[in-house]
Design an enzyme around this catalytic site. Sequence first.
Site, PDB file in Angstrom:
ATOM      1  CG  HIS A 246     -41.092 -78.713 -82.451  1.00  0.00           C
ATOM      2  ND1 HIS A 246     -40.842 -79.346 -81.247  1.00  0.00           N
ATOM      3  CD2 HIS A 246     -41.608 -79.672 -83.269  1.00  0.00           C
ATOM      4  CE1 HIS A 246     -41.206 -80.620 -81.326  1.00  0.00           C
ATOM      5  NE2 HIS A 246     -41.662 -80.840 -82.534  1.00  0.00           N
TER       6      HIS A 246
ATOM      7  CE  LYS B  57     -45.151 -85.132 -77.917  1.00  0.00           C
ATOM      8  NZ  LYS B  57     -45.885 -85.036 -79.195  1.00  0.00           N
TER       9      LYS B  57
ATOM     10  NE  ARG C 190     -38.979 -83.587 -81.805  1.00  0.00           N
ATOM     11  CZ  ARG C 190     -38.647 -84.756 -81.265  1.00  0.00           C
ATOM     12  NH1 ARG C 190     -37.521 -84.865 -80.572  1.00  0.00           N
ATOM     13  NH2 ARG C 190     -39.418 -85.822 -81.421  1.00  0.00           N
TER      14      ARG C 190
ATOM     15  CG  HIS D  31     -40.896 -89.732 -83.840  1.00  0.00           C
ATOM     16  ND1 HIS D  31     -40.478 -89.276 -85.074  1.00  0.00           N
ATOM     17  CD2 HIS D  31     -41.233 -88.619 -83.123  1.00  0.00           C
ATOM     18  CE1 HIS D  31     -40.561 -87.957 -85.103  1.00  0.00           C
ATOM     19  NE2 HIS D  31     -41.011 -87.543 -83.942  1.00  0.00           N
TER      20      HIS D  31
ATOM     21  CE1 TYR E 214     -38.398 -83.493 -89.152  1.00  0.00           C
ATOM     22  CE2 TYR E 214     -39.157 -85.546 -88.195  1.00  0.00           C
ATOM     23  CZ  TYR E 214     -39.002 -84.176 -88.122  1.00  0.00           C
ATOM     24  OH  TYR E 214     -39.449 -83.494 -87.021  1.00  0.00           O
TER      25      TYR E 214
ATOM     26  NE  ARG F 289     -41.507 -84.828 -78.608  1.00  0.00           N
ATOM     27  CZ  ARG F 289     -41.113 -86.095 -78.487  1.00  0.00           C
ATOM     28  NH1 ARG F 289     -40.268 -86.447 -77.507  1.00  0.00           N
ATOM     29  NH2 ARG F 289     -41.555 -87.016 -79.321  1.00  0.00           N
TER      30      ARG F 289
END
Length: 299
Positions: free
Chosen positions: A236, A170, A239, A262, A271, A146
């Site tokens: 982004h 995150k 990524r 994730h 994706y 990211r």
Amino acid sequence: MMNPVWTEKLRLFDQHLQLAARSPHTRKAYARDIAHLAELTRLEQPEQVNTIAVQRALAQLRYQGLSPRSIARILSSWRNLFHWMIKQEQLAANPCAGLRPPRAPQRLPNALSVDAAMQLLEHSSESKLDLRDHAMFELMYSSGLRLSETTSLNVSDIDLSQQLVKVSGKGKRERLLPVGSKAITALEKWLDVRGPHQEEALFVSEQGTRLSPRQLARRLEKWRQQSDCAQHVHPHMLRHSFASHILQSSGDLRAVQEMLGHANLATTQIYTSLDFQHLAKVYDGAHPRAKKPPKETTE
């Protein structure tokens, strides 16, 4: 125009919104949405509205071509009106309860083609800033980082000998990611010219301070222009391209989930849509029975 009963109900509801310190813009939106409800149901008073009437009104909104997002906002206005009426003991149950707006179509992330990614990253020069930028963009594409993860990296997070990078994502979840040989080479060149700094940041500005996300984004746009890449590129997208290209080659959704960091596999599954689009293009271009026959010409 609304009949007097609806008008009076809307006036009282607007007073409630004003006391609740809702903005004039929000109150106008409520008034517009409730007027829409009165027009669509054609009922004499709000108390007559039931779930079936709301469902029919929603169907009419869809027929009129309103977007799912707009319908969701309108339904929320109706639900809040009836919730207020229940609190005023004017209604026993909310006719909007349990009703959901139509789902908005899922927006697919933009990803570069493999050729476009190669064109973007093959461009390089030997200036100090370009060596830094090349290392940044190679690393982002190589490991699916990211924007914030990239600018947060310290020199100590890179292990050149093991070809690994430690990333804090995150929720402060750490993950250890492989780094490709092209990115390792670019990082080695950058570290050779980076020089000593009190700042621990891996990527620093000309003033020796940690590079900000905004600065990185501006440098990427400049890099794109210099590489003659026709497609607009935002950070982004590197990524997204990483995830799409890995999935196209491996088909391993779980591995892509782990590398992207994730928490939920459903987030990664978007994706698979990109991967299917790629496969569909290959099929259309290669399968002899997929090609459309040429149009007949009339003489």
